[in-house]
Scaffold this motif. Structure first.
Motif, PDB file in Angstrom:
ATOM      1  N   THR A 252       0.433  -1.380  -0.170  1.00 20.35           N
ATOM      2  CA  THR A 252      -0.195  -0.026  -0.131  1.00 20.35           C
ATOM      3  C   THR A 252       0.745   1.175   0.359  1.00 20.35           C
ATOM      4  O   THR A 252       2.142   1.357   0.381  1.00 20.35           O
ATOM      5  N   ALA A 253       0.566   2.014   0.078  1.00 21.22           N
ATOM      6  CA  ALA A 253       1.199   3.751   0.058  1.00 21.22           C
ATOM      7  C   ALA A 253       2.180   3.414   1.428  1.00 21.22           C
ATOM      8  O   ALA A 253       2.833   4.356   1.438  1.00 21.22           O
ATOM      9  N   ASP A 254       0.549   3.313   2.107  1.00 20.92           N
ATOM     10  CA  ASP A 254       1.533   3.452   3.838  1.00 20.92           C
ATOM     11  C   ASP A 254       2.719   2.276   3.694  1.00 20.92           C
ATOM     12  O   ASP A 254       3.722   3.004   4.868  1.00 20.92           O
ATOM     13  N   GLU A 255       2.601   1.713   3.310  1.00 21.86           N
ATOM     14  CA  GLU A 255       3.768   0.551   3.337  1.00 21.86           C
ATOM     15  C   GLU A 255       5.086   0.906   2.575  1.00 21.86           C
ATOM     16  O   GLU A 255       6.051   1.199   3.281  1.00 21.86           O
ATOM     17  N   MET A 256       4.837   1.031   1.241  1.00 22.61           N
ATOM     18  CA  MET A 256       5.754   1.966   1.068  1.00 22.61           C
ATOM     19  C   MET A 256       6.317   3.416   1.409  1.00 22.61           C
ATOM     20  O   MET A 256       7.604   3.420   1.898  1.00 22.61           O
ATOM     21  N   ALA A 257       5.698   3.965   1.676  1.00 19.35           N
ATOM     22  CA  ALA A 257       6.250   5.256   2.759  1.00 19.35           C
ATOM     23  C   ALA A 257       7.192   4.329   3.395  1.00 19.35           C
ATOM     24  O   ALA A 257       8.576   5.061   3.946  1.00 19.35           O
ATOM     25  N   GLN A 258       6.897   3.470   4.599  1.00 18.95           N
ATOM     26  CA  GLN A 258       7.778   3.280   5.395  1.00 18.95           C
ATOM     27  C   GLN A 258       8.784   1.797   5.071  1.00 18.95           C
ATOM     28  O   GLN A 258       9.997   2.728   5.581  1.00 18.95           O
ATOM     29  N   LYS A 259       8.729   1.656   4.030  1.00 16.44           N
ATOM     30  CA  LYS A 259      10.201   1.114   3.521  1.00 16.44           C
ATOM     31  C   LYS A 259      11.108   2.001   2.310  1.00 16.44           C
ATOM     32  O   LYS A 259      11.582   1.422   2.735  1.00 16.44           O
ATOM     33  N   LEU A 260      10.842   3.292   2.556  1.00 10.30           N
ATOM     34  CA  LEU A 260      11.538   4.131   1.332  1.00 10.30           C
ATOM     35  C   LEU A 260      11.697   5.476   2.446  1.00 10.30           C
ATOM     36  O   LEU A 260      12.579   6.026   2.304  1.00 10.30           O
TER      37      LEU A 260
ATOM     38  N   SER B  78       7.088  12.281  -0.058  1.00  6.77           N
ATOM     39  CA  SER B  78       5.875  13.390  -0.393  1.00  6.77           C
ATOM     40  C   SER B  78       5.195  13.606  -1.539  1.00  6.77           C
ATOM     41  O   SER B  78       5.817  12.947  -2.181  1.00  6.77           O
ATOM     42  N   GLY B  79       4.200  14.203  -1.292  1.00  2.44           N
ATOM     43  CA  GLY B  79       3.618  14.301  -2.535  1.00  2.44           C
ATOM     44  C   GLY B  79       2.289  13.359  -3.406  1.00  2.44           C
ATOM     45  O   GLY B  79       2.753  12.293  -2.306  1.00  2.44           O
ATOM     46  N   GLU B  80       1.477  13.256  -4.640  1.00  2.00           N
ATOM     47  CA  GLU B  80       1.355  11.903  -4.618  1.00  2.00           C
ATOM     48  C   GLU B  80       1.847  10.762  -4.940  1.00  2.00           C
ATOM     49  O   GLU B  80       2.489  10.828  -5.467  1.00  2.00           O
ATOM     50  N   PRO B  81       1.374   9.672  -4.592  1.00  5.07           N
ATOM     51  CA  PRO B  81       2.195   7.996  -4.810  1.00  5.07           C
ATOM     52  C   PRO B  81       2.546   8.362  -6.510  1.00  5.07           C
ATOM     53  O   PRO B  81       3.582   7.546  -6.278  1.00  5.07           O
ATOM     54  N   THR B  82       1.440   8.749  -6.911  1.00  7.80           N
ATOM     55  CA  THR B  82       1.718   8.826  -8.263  1.00  7.80           C
ATOM     56  C   THR B  82       2.971   8.816  -8.796  1.00  7.80           C
ATOM     57  O   THR B  82       3.436   8.975 -10.153  1.00  7.80           O
TER      58      THR B  82
ATOM     59  N   GLN C 209      11.955  12.817  -6.254  1.00  8.03           N
ATOM     60  CA  GLN C 209      12.911  14.001  -6.451  1.00  8.03           C
ATOM     61  C   GLN C 209      14.054  13.679  -5.571  1.00  8.03           C
ATOM     62  O   GLN C 209      15.021  14.749  -5.828  1.00  8.03           O
ATOM     63  N   LYS C 210      14.322  12.197  -5.095  1.00  8.53           N
ATOM     64  CA  LYS C 210      16.011  11.901  -5.099  1.00  8.53           C
ATOM     65  C   LYS C 210      16.576  10.975  -5.757  1.00  8.53           C
ATOM     66  O   LYS C 210      15.803   9.860  -6.057  1.00  8.53           O
TER      67      LYS C 210
END
Length: 328
Positions: free
Chosen positions: A213-221, A228-232, A253-254
């Motif tokens: 999920t988007a939340d899981e991906m954010a945690q992984k990264l 930040s921003g839209e997951p797309t 952006q990194k």
């Protein structure tokens, strides 16, 4: 060398077994990047001088160091690294690659009290006879005898490049082509070049998929970048090597390397594509491992197509010779 043909019909048994150590190794391979980058800088040992009949092996878990004959060590490596369903010539190719690699590591560790470790993330998997018997049960005696017979057939053979022992790294399955070593660990060796490996598409590991999920991906990264921003919009501008692996990608952006993403997400290789739909990231991955040198599934396909162990090794290690050192 025989031309490789992508088989439309292959041995079904080939896909039944992938050794557990390979799966573990692939999950941890990124952490070995610095190790291999340094190893590439070392001077290659003369093949004749590197030839050995024994190894001092360090158990990386217990710290125990034990001496073992080269034949027994390579048999133990085969037990852990390659299913017997992969065919005799593939197993012999693996044995020669494993022996050559161990000889290079022995030369590299000449100032230490051991030659090679059982840490498969940087060296090779090794199973003792007791571990192999536990693994195979009633089939152990026959399997061990088969391995010993095949190892004896290639005793003393090495993969050489201009009379030096080659750094014969290997992996489970490529993404259809192996990688240039410079694209993975930096540095360069003329025999670790990208080559076609069509048999890998038959691997059970060729395509794998993970979802977050988007939340899981954010945690992984979170340890790699500020999400930040839209997951797309998180993943952009993926750059690939000629073999189809991600070399770098822009994440929020990194700029990050494919290896960094692979490690963070626990992917089997850096040949991946990321899609986002309905709050779910789907990552499709090709291959299993770093993709440099011999592909084990590719070797199995070549063996099934009639290639000899020498032809297999010369295909994956460009410009190398396979010869019995010390013989006329």
């Amino acid at each position: 060398m025989k031309k490789i043909i992508c088989l439309s019909v292959f041995l079904p048994a080939l896909l039944l077994l992938t050794p557990l150590p390979l799966l573990k190794k692939d999950a941890k391979a990124v952490s070995a990047g610095v190790f291999y980058s340094e190893l590439l800088k070392e001077e290659a040992p003369n093949a004749q001088n590197a030839l050995t009949e024994t190894f001092m092996v360090k158990n990386h878990e217990t710290g125990e160091i034990f001496e073992i004959s080269a034949e027994d060590y390579i048999c133990g490596v085969i037990c852990g690294e390659m299913p017997l369903s992969f065919g005799d010539e593939a197993i012999k190719a693996q044995a020669v690659a494993a022996y050559t690699f161990a000889c290079v590591r022995k030369a590299s560790n000449s100032t230490k009290n051991y030659d090679i470790t059982t840490d498969y993330t940087v060296d090779q998997c090794y199973l003792s006879e007791a571990q192999a018997r536990e693994k195979w049960g009633n089939s152990a005696t026959d399997n061990l005898q088969k391995i010993r017979n095949l190892v004896k057939e290639v005793s003393g053979y090495m993969v050489t490049y201009k009379d030096t022992a080659a750094l014969t790294v290997y992996h489970s399955a490529s993404a259809g082509k192996t990688q240039n070593v410079s694209d993975v660990w930096g540095g360069d060796l003329p025999y670790l070049r990208s080559v076609e490996s069509p048999g890998d598409v038959l691997s059970e590991s060729f395509i794998s998929t993970v979802q977050f999920t988007a939340d899981e991906m954010a945690q992984k990264l979170k340890n790699l970048c500020s999400v930040s921003g839209e997951p797309t919009e998180w993943f952009k501008n993926a750059q690939k090597t000629q073999a189809g692996y991600i070399s770098q990608i822009t994440v929020c952006q990194k700029t990050l390397t494919g290896s960094e993403i692979r490690a963070a997400l626990g992917l089997k290789s850096t040949a991946f594509e990321i899609n986002f739909f309905d709050n779910l990231f789907t990552i499709t991955v090709k291959g299993n491992g770093h993709g440099v040198g011999l592909s084990q599934y590719g070797a199995a396909a070549m063996a099934a197509n009639g290639s000899s162990f020498k032809e297999i090794l010369c295909h994956y290690y460009t410009g190398c010779e396979v010869k019995k050192i010390g013989s006329n």
